[in-house]
Design a protein around this motif. Sequence first.
Motif, PDB file in Angstrom:
ATOM      1  N   SER A  21      -6.530   8.611  -3.949  1.00 21.49           N
ATOM      2  CA  SER A  21      -5.296   7.857  -4.137  1.00 21.49           C
ATOM      3  C   SER A  21      -5.456   6.821  -5.246  1.00 21.49           C
ATOM      4  CB  SER A  21      -4.895   7.169  -2.831  1.00 21.49           C
ATOM      5  OG  SER A  21      -3.700   6.440  -2.990  1.00 21.49           O
ATOM      6  N   ASP A  49       0.826  -1.204   0.000  1.00 21.08           N
ATOM      7  CA  ASP A  49       0.000   0.000   0.000  1.00 21.08           C
ATOM      8  C   ASP A  49       0.863   1.257   0.000  1.00 21.08           C
ATOM      9  OD1 ASP A  49      -2.213   1.573  -0.020  1.00 21.08           O
ATOM     10  OD2 ASP A  49      -2.850   1.132   2.016  1.00 21.08           O
ATOM     11  N   GLY A  78       4.386   2.050  -4.467  1.00 18.19           N
ATOM     12  CA  GLY A  78       3.479   2.121  -5.605  1.00 18.19           C
ATOM     13  C   GLY A  78       3.421   3.492  -6.232  1.00 18.19           C
ATOM     14  N   THR A  79       2.220   4.050  -6.283  1.00 17.39           N
ATOM     15  CA  THR A  79       1.996   5.258  -7.069  1.00 17.39           C
ATOM     16  C   THR A  79       2.886   6.413  -6.638  1.00 17.39           C
ATOM     17  OG1 THR A  79      -0.308   4.560  -7.292  1.00 17.39           O
ATOM     18  CG2 THR A  79       0.221   6.815  -7.933  1.00 17.39           C
ATOM     19  N   GLY A 131      -0.648   5.096   3.582  1.00 16.88           N
ATOM     20  CA  GLY A 131      -0.994   3.715   3.281  1.00 16.88           C
ATOM     21  C   GLY A 131      -0.995   2.867   4.534  1.00 16.88           C
ATOM     22  N   ASN A 178      -6.322   0.700  -1.824  1.00 20.20           N
ATOM     23  CA  ASN A 178      -7.077   1.874  -1.395  1.00 20.20           C
ATOM     24  C   ASN A 178      -8.580   1.684  -1.565  1.00 20.20           C
ATOM     25  OD1 ASN A 178      -5.478   4.411  -0.509  1.00 20.20           O
ATOM     26  ND2 ASN A 178      -4.223   3.493  -2.111  1.00 20.20           N
ATOM     27  N   SER A 197      -1.647  -0.138  -5.603  1.00 18.78           N
ATOM     28  CA  SER A 197      -2.099   1.004  -4.785  1.00 18.78           C
ATOM     29  C   SER A 197      -3.603   1.198  -4.920  1.00 18.78           C
ATOM     30  CB  SER A 197      -1.369   2.280  -5.212  1.00 18.78           C
ATOM     31  OG  SER A 197       0.010   2.193  -4.949  1.00 18.78           O
ATOM     32  N   ALA A 205      -3.598   6.541  -8.925  1.00 21.68           N
ATOM     33  CA  ALA A 205      -3.014   5.314  -9.472  1.00 21.68           C
ATOM     34  C   ALA A 205      -3.585   5.004 -10.852  1.00 21.68           C
ATOM     35  CB  ALA A 205      -3.272   4.148  -8.514  1.00 21.68           C
TER      36      ALA A 205
END
Length: 460
Positions: free
Chosen positions: A112, A32, A35-36, A222, A309, A305, A116
């Motif tokens: 979020s 989490d 990632g992005t 996250g 989310n 991600s 992504a």
Amino acid sequence: MADVTDRTDPAQQPELKRVMGPWLLLLFIVGDILGTGIYALTGRVAGEVGGAVWIPFLVAFGVAMVTGLSYLELVTKYPQAAGAALYTHKAFGIHFVTFMVTFAVMSSGITSAATAAKAFAANFAEAFEFDGKGPLLTVIALAFMAAVAAINLRGVGESVKANVLLTCVELSGLLIVVCIGLWALGFGNGDFGRIIEFDTGDRTAFGGVIAATTLAFYAMVGFEDSVNMAEETKEPNRIFPRILLTGLLITGAIYVVVSITAVALVPPEQLAEGDTPLLQVVKIGAPGFPTQIFAFITMFAVANSALINMLMASRLLYGMAKHKVIPRVLGRVDRRRRTPYIAILFTTLLAFGLLAFVDQVPELGGTTALLLLVVFTIVNIAVLVLRRDRVTHEHFRTPTPLPVLGAVCCAYLATPFTDRNPQQYAIAGVLLVVGVVLWAFTALWNKQHNVRPVGPGVDI
């Protein structure tokens, strides 16, 4: 409190399934946080501060760690779904405040995931080598979000298994960046001297770092999602402290190493161009490396991600509906798949709206950080307020000065004094206005059906 029980009371719905042990929880947290943020916003952070791009990530890590300790005290004290909303209601007991915190956290998850989805679409265009235009990229992002919803509807077991696979993919992508960067630097390409250079424009170095931290903080959020999975975690009181802290340390170290490698190889002004900064590192560090492969890796990374989310947002709504803070229909659980299907569909529709009307990746990411900084300020205060509430079981306890420091830092980073883009306040404001409208609808519905809301954590 008085309440009304009927045939659709979520208290009579099947309970969520406890499927997450220590390793799955660690992969959930690491997947989490990674990632992005690192894949899509490293360049934007470099654009704010110059070569010293690792400093904002380090500052963001410190603030996240302090706040993470507050979350640890609360999740081990109250191991239930609903997270920050539960802690807010227990601390202050005001239904409207509880609702707005709930909506802010849910909105942060959706913004979020939308970030992504936008990054996924940009890398999709790179992978298939076409010049994606605005409308086409939006269609790709919407299709991607629909696929995430389908996985979420299949069940938490399937979602967590997908998270394990995607976390391994995104870790491999970051490892490729580091290895390529170090290999290229070893042959004299790039310049490590950049990592101590500041280029903050008209701002002071401090002002530039703070402005960059407001973006970098998005990369560190996250960890708070994991507390919303407390009812699906085995022995949460025992495993949460060591797993959450381990996850934060792992991701913080990865971010610093990746950001140093990236800026040493690619000039900050070049790194700041577009939404695929790490792809530029690969292109410059290893021109012969098939960039399509790395674009695919980035797509999988940002997909992780989005999945986590959206998983968090739907479970948060489930937790609130279970306690009648929002319409109870959002708490319905599919009896076969045991997933909160109405909440999943509702959050997916909101994500569709963001994808259709907001085009900039940094502004979606910045809005996520803004919403969560406000929530984190409240959570850090709630820790201190709830010290008066004694529980019979053992739980983690953070040193008292740390929640105070966390509240001050989070509140400051959420203010306009950090030179945050005003568009982020506008997006957050629109989302919160939607929340107020939903609150009014809920109050009217409860009045018509003679239902009195019960705060989260109160037995129904």
